[in-house]
Design a protein around this motif. Structure first.
Motif, short mmCIF file in Angstrom:
data_model
loop_
_atom_site.label_atom_id
_atom_site.label_comp_id
_atom_site.label_asym_id
_atom_site.label_seq_id
_atom_site.Cartn_x
_atom_site.Cartn_y
_atom_site.Cartn_z
N ALA A 160 0.86 -1.19 0.00
CA ALA A 160 0.00 0.00 0.00
C ALA A 160 0.89 1.23 0.00
O ALA A 160 1.98 1.22 0.57
CB ALA A 160 -0.89 0.01 1.23
N LEU A 161 0.42 2.27 -0.65
CA LEU A 161 1.17 3.52 -0.67
C LEU A 161 0.14 4.65 -0.72
O LEU A 161 -0.68 4.68 -1.64
CB LEU A 161 2.08 3.59 -1.90
N SER A 162 0.15 5.52 0.28
CA SER A 162 -0.83 6.60 0.29
C SER A 162 -0.13 7.94 0.36
O SER A 162 0.54 8.27 1.34
CB SER A 162 -1.75 6.44 1.51
N ASP A 163 -0.31 8.73 -0.71
CA ASP A 163 0.24 10.09 -0.71
C ASP A 163 -0.64 11.02 0.12
O ASP A 163 -0.25 12.14 0.41
CB ASP A 163 0.35 10.62 -2.13
N TYR A 164 -1.81 10.53 0.53
CA TYR A 164 -2.69 11.31 1.39
C TYR A 164 -2.28 11.12 2.86
O TYR A 164 -2.08 12.08 3.59
CB TYR A 164 -4.14 10.90 1.18
N ASP A 165 -2.12 9.85 3.26
CA ASP A 165 -1.72 9.57 4.64
C ASP A 165 -0.21 9.61 4.86
O ASP A 165 0.25 9.47 5.97
CB ASP A 165 -2.19 8.16 5.05
N LEU A 166 0.55 9.76 3.79
CA LEU A 166 2.02 9.69 3.85
C LEU A 166 2.47 8.39 4.52
O LEU A 166 3.20 8.40 5.50
CB LEU A 166 2.60 10.90 4.60
N SER A 167 1.98 7.27 3.97
CA SER A 167 2.40 6.00 4.56
C SER A 167 2.53 4.93 3.50
O SER A 167 1.88 4.99 2.46
CB SER A 167 1.40 5.56 5.64
N CYS A 168 3.41 3.99 3.77
CA CYS A 168 3.51 2.84 2.87
C CYS A 168 3.71 1.56 3.67
O CYS A 168 4.31 1.57 4.74
CB CYS A 168 4.62 3.03 1.83
N SER A 169 3.11 0.48 3.17
CA SER A 169 3.21 -0.82 3.83
C SER A 169 3.82 -1.83 2.86
O SER A 169 3.59 -1.74 1.65
CB SER A 169 1.83 -1.33 4.25
N TYR A 170 4.54 -2.77 3.42
CA TYR A 170 5.15 -3.79 2.57
C TYR A 170 5.29 -5.08 3.34
O TYR A 170 5.26 -5.10 4.58
CB TYR A 170 6.51 -3.30 2.05
N ALA A 171 5.46 -6.15 2.59
CA ALA A 171 5.64 -7.47 3.21
C ALA A 171 6.98 -8.04 2.77
O ALA A 171 7.44 -7.76 1.66
CB ALA A 171 4.52 -8.41 2.77
N ILE A 172 7.60 -8.83 3.67
CA ILE A 172 8.84 -9.50 3.29
C ILE A 172 8.49 -10.79 2.55
O ILE A 172 7.65 -11.58 3.00
CB ILE A 172 9.69 -9.81 4.54
#
Lengths: 145, 508
Positions: A68-80
C-alpha cells in the motif's frame, strides 16, 4: 504475532521527507545498511504490488512487496517475501505525520511478524533497533541542520 | 466545515502526558483559559458519554461530551454541546504517540466545525492558538514545574519516609509463586499512570520479621496522597508496589522482637511506608496506634491521617486562637470537614470555600460561619467583603495551583498561608519579595516531619481521639468501595465529586 514500534522526530516538513521515503527503490540513498536495490520486472517504484530486491552491506538479500502507498496519509506498507531473518507473515508500515509546531515530522515505523519463540527478543531488537531506528536516525541526520 | 489540526512534541514520556489528558475533568488544572470544571451527574471522568461543564476565565460557560476514550491508543474525542461562540458541530479528538528514540511524546489535537462564514477566520484562530497551542504550552509548563520545580514539591518522600526499617518497604512486590505458603490480595501499581493502573492481584506475604507485626486490615483509608503515589508525582511508591498509607485492622502475628502488641489487638496507622491497599501486610509497629473500644475501625481508617493532619495544622503549624478568622479551602473534603469543625470549636470565625451548592450545604451543617462557592464568586473578594476589608488571619490551602494567588490576596496583614497540598496542581514559583506588601508568612508543612516518631505522633493521635469522643469533630460515615474497586475510588476522588472520606473494604 510479534509487534515492533519505533518513532523519531525528523527536522523537516513531512512533504519533504515523504518525497524521499515514498520512493520504494530509494533505500540505498538513505538507509545506511543497504548496498543496492532494484525494482523487479521493470515495474514503477510506486506501483502497488511491485517488488524491491536489495542487498545489505553485510551481503544479505531481501525481497519485499509494496502492499500500500498513500500520498494522502504519507504512509507505505510492505511485506517480506524473502530474507535471512527467519520471520513469517512480516508486514511493516512506515508513516509520516506532520508536527505543526516547528514544521517537523513524526516518522513511525512498525512491523508485525511471526517467528520461533526463542528468536523473538533478538528479532525485536534487530528489527526495531538495528533496522528501523538506525534508518530513522540516518533520516534525521540527512535532514539535520 | 473547517478542519483544524495542531501537533507538537512534549518532552516527557507518553504515559505521563496521557495521565494528564485522559482526565476529562482535569483540563481546568492545566489549561490557562479554564477557570473551573465539573462532571455533570457524578459520572466517572473517563466514562464515554460523561459531560463536563466548565467555565472560562472570561466567564463563558461550556458543556462538552466525551465521545470515545481509548487507553490503548491513547486517544479521546469529544464534542461541544453548549458554548458562548458559534462553533457549530464542533467535534475534536486528541491522540498521543510515543517518540521511541528520546522518550518524548507526539501530541495531535484536531477538530472539525462549521462556523458562520463571517467569523470563520476569527474562530479558526481562536481554536488553533487560544485552545490548542495554548494547551500544548500549558501541559509543557505543568510537566516542567513537576520535574524541576522546587525540590521540596517533587521530592517530599525522602523526608516523609520515617524511621521504618527498609526491610518492611514493600518496594519489590514478589508475585505469588506456587509452593509459597502465604499470599494476600492487594492493589498493585506496576507502572505510574491513571486509576486503571490499580490492579487487584495476589501477592506473596512473607512471615513477619522479628521487628514486625502482621496486620489483617478491616478498613483502608483513601487519601489524595495515594493519587500522587499512583501517578509518580511522589516517589513514595516504586513500581511495582502497593499504595496506601492509612488503615485499621487486627494483629494476627507478632515478630519475636516486638513488645507492646499482641495477636488480636485492634490497631490503626497513618504513615509511610505505602502498602495499605492490601488484605494483610507486615509492618514495623513503632507508628501503630491501639484503638480503644469506642473508636470504630471505619472511623479510624477514614479519619486518622486526616485527623492527625488537622491536629498539627491547627495547633502546631498555626495555633488558631479565639477570634481568629480562618479561611479553609476544599472544606467539604475529608480533611476540610475536620478543619471546619475543629477551627470553630477553637473559637475562630470560619470562612469555607467549596466548588458546588451541594458541598456548601454539607459545610454549613458542620458549622462554617460563611461558605463561598468559588466556582461562582471570586473568593478573595468575598473574604475581604465578609471581613470588612481586613482579610483572614490564616488560610489552609490544599488546592494549590487554582487557589494560591487568591489565598494570598485574601489574607490580612501579617496573615499566614498554610499550603499543605496541590489537588489542582503545583503552585509554581513565587517571588517572596511580594509577600512584604502584607508581611505574610507561608508554611509548607510535610506530614512526615510532624508524625515520623512515636513522640511526635502520639499527642496528635490522643488529641484527635479526644476530639472525636467529645463530639468536637464528627467523622461522617465514609463512602465505601471494595478493595478490588480501588480504581473507582480514585476516579471519584479525582473528579472532585466526593464529600468526606473514602475507604476500601477488603473481603473477609
Amino acid at each position: 504475532m510479534t509487534k515492533v514500534y519505533v518513532s523519531s522526530v525528523i527536522p523537516a516538513p513531512a512533504a519533504e521527507v515523504w518525497k524521499l521515503v515514498r520512493n520504494f527503490n530509494a533505500l540505498p540513498s538513505w538507509a545506511p545498511f543497504v548496498a543496492e536495490c532494484r525494482i523487479e520486472q521493470n515495474a514503477q517504484a510506486d506501483q502497488i504490488g511491485c517488488i524491491r530486491n536489495f542487498t545489505l552491506k553485510d551481503g544479505g538479500r531481501i525481497r519485499e512487496r509494496l502492499l500500500a502507498l498513500s500520498d494522502y496519509d504519507l504512509s507505505c506498507s510492505y511485506a517480506i517475501l524473502e530474507s535471512p531473518m527467519a520471520v513469517e507473515n512480516y508486514i511493516a508500515t512506515l508513516s509520516l505525520t506532520p508536527i505543526t509546531d516547528g514544521n517537523l515530522t513524526l516518522a513511525e515505523w512498525q512491523a508485525e511478524f511471526d517467528c520461533a519463540p526463542d528468536r523473538e527478543a533478538a528479532l525485536m531488537h534487530q528489527i526495531g533497533h538495528g533496522v528501523f531506528q538506525t534508518a530513522l536516525t540516518a533520516l534525521k541526520h540527512r535532514f539535520g541542520r | 466545515m473547517v478542519k483544524v489540526c495542531q501537533s507538537t512534541i512534549i518532552d516527557a514520556p507518553v504515559d505521563e502526558v496521557w495521565a494528564i489528558l485522559r482526565d476529562f475533568n482535569g483540563h481546568d488544572r492545566w489549561h490557562p483559559a479554564i477557570a473551573f470544571s465539573e462532571i455533570e451527574g457524578g459520572e466517572p471522568v473517563d466514562a464515554v458519554g460523561s459531560v463536563r461543564h466548565f467555565r472560562l476565565n472570561d466567564g463563558g460557560e461550556l458543556r462538552e461530551q466525551l465521545l470515545a476514550l481509548s487507553d490503548k491508543d491513547r486517544r479521546l474525542s469529544y464534542c461541544l454541546l453548549e458554548a458562548p461562540l458559534p462553533l457549530m458541530g464542533y467535534v475534536a479528538s486528541l491522540r498521543l504517540k510515543p517518540v521511541t528514540d528520546g522518550n518524548a511524546t507526539f501530541w495531535e489535537w484536531r477538530s472539525e466545525f462549521q462556523p458562520p462564514a463571517h467569523r470563520r477566520d476569527e474562530l479558526v484562530r481562536l481554536v488553533t492558538e487560544g485552545i490548542y497551542q495554548a494547551g500544548f504550552a500549558a501541559v509543557r509548563n505543568l510537566l516542567r514545574r513537576r520535574s524541576v520545580g522546587s525540590p521540596v514539591e517533587t521530592r517530599p518522600p525522602h523526608a516523609m519516609v520515617g524511621p521504618t526499617p527498609l526491610a518492611s518497604m514493600p518496594r519489590a512486590v514478589s508475585m505469588a509463586a506456587p509452593g509459597q505458603a502465604a499470599t494476600t490480595r492487594a492493589i498493585v501499581v506496576e507502572r505510574y499512570g491513571g486509576p486503571e493502573e490499580l490492579q487487584f492481584k495476589e501477592i506473596g506475604l512473607p512471615p513477619p520479621a522479628p521487628n514486625e507485626v502482621r496486620i489483617r486490615h478491616t478498613v483502608i483509608g483513601v487519601n489524595f496522597i495515594d493519587v500522587y503515589c499512583r501517578t509518580g508525582f511522589f516517589d513514595l511508591l516504586q513500581p511495582p508496589g502497593v499504595p496506601g498509607m492509612e488503615a485499621a485492622g487486627i494483629i494476627e502475628a507478632v515478630g519475636s522482637a516486638v513488645s507492646g502488641f499482641s495477636i488480636g489487638d485492634r490497631v490503626a496507622y497513618a504513615c509511610p511506608p505505602v502498602g495499605a491497599y492490601s488484605e494483610r501486610r507486615n509492618m514495623a509497629p513503632e507508628l501503630l496506634v491501639h484503638l480503644s473500644d469506642d473508636i470504630a475501625d471505619e472511623i479510624a481508617a477514614a479519619g486518622l491521617l486526616k485527623g492527625v493532619s488537622a491536629s498539627f495544622l491547627l495547633h502546631d503549624v498555626h495555633a488558631v486562637k479565639p477570634g481568629d478568622i480562618v479561611l479553609i479551602h476544599a472544606a467539604a473534603g475529608g480533611i476540610g470537614q475536620l478543619l471546619v469543625q475543629w477551627a470553630r470549636h477553637l473559637g475562630a470565625t470560619v470562612i469555607a470555600t467549596v466548588s458546588s451548592d451541594d458541598k456548601a450545604r454539607v459545610v454549613e451543617r458542620l458549622g462554617a460561619h460563611h461558605v463561598i462557592v468559588y466556582s461562582r464568586e471570586n473568593f478573595a473578594d468575598a473574604v475581604m467583603r465578609l471581613t470588612g476589608g481586613r482579610g483572614a488571619d490564616v488560610a489552609y490551602d490544599a488546592v494549590g495551583n487554582d487557589t494560591f494567588a487568591g489565598s494570598l490576596a485574601a489574607l490580612a496583614v501579617r496573615g499566614h498561608l498554610v499550603s499543605f497540598g496541590q489537588a489542582s496542581g503545583p503552585i509554581g514559583n513565587w517571588d517572596i519579595g511580594r509577600f512584604a506588601s502584607k508581611s505574610l508568612t507561608i508554611s509548607r508543612p510535610n506530614y512526615g516531619h510532624y508524625t515520623d516518631t512515636p513522640e511526635k505522633l502520639a499527642p496528635h493521635v490522643a488529641r484527635f481521639f479526644q476530639a472525636l469522643r467529645q463530639g468536637v469533630v464528627r467523622v461522617e460515615a465514609p463512602t465505601r468501595y471494595t478493595l478490588a474497586n480501588a480504581a473507582d475510588a480514585h476516579r471519584d476522588l479525582e473528579s472532585r465529586r466526593t464529600t468526606g472520606a473514602l475507604v476500601l473494604l477488603p473481603k473477609p
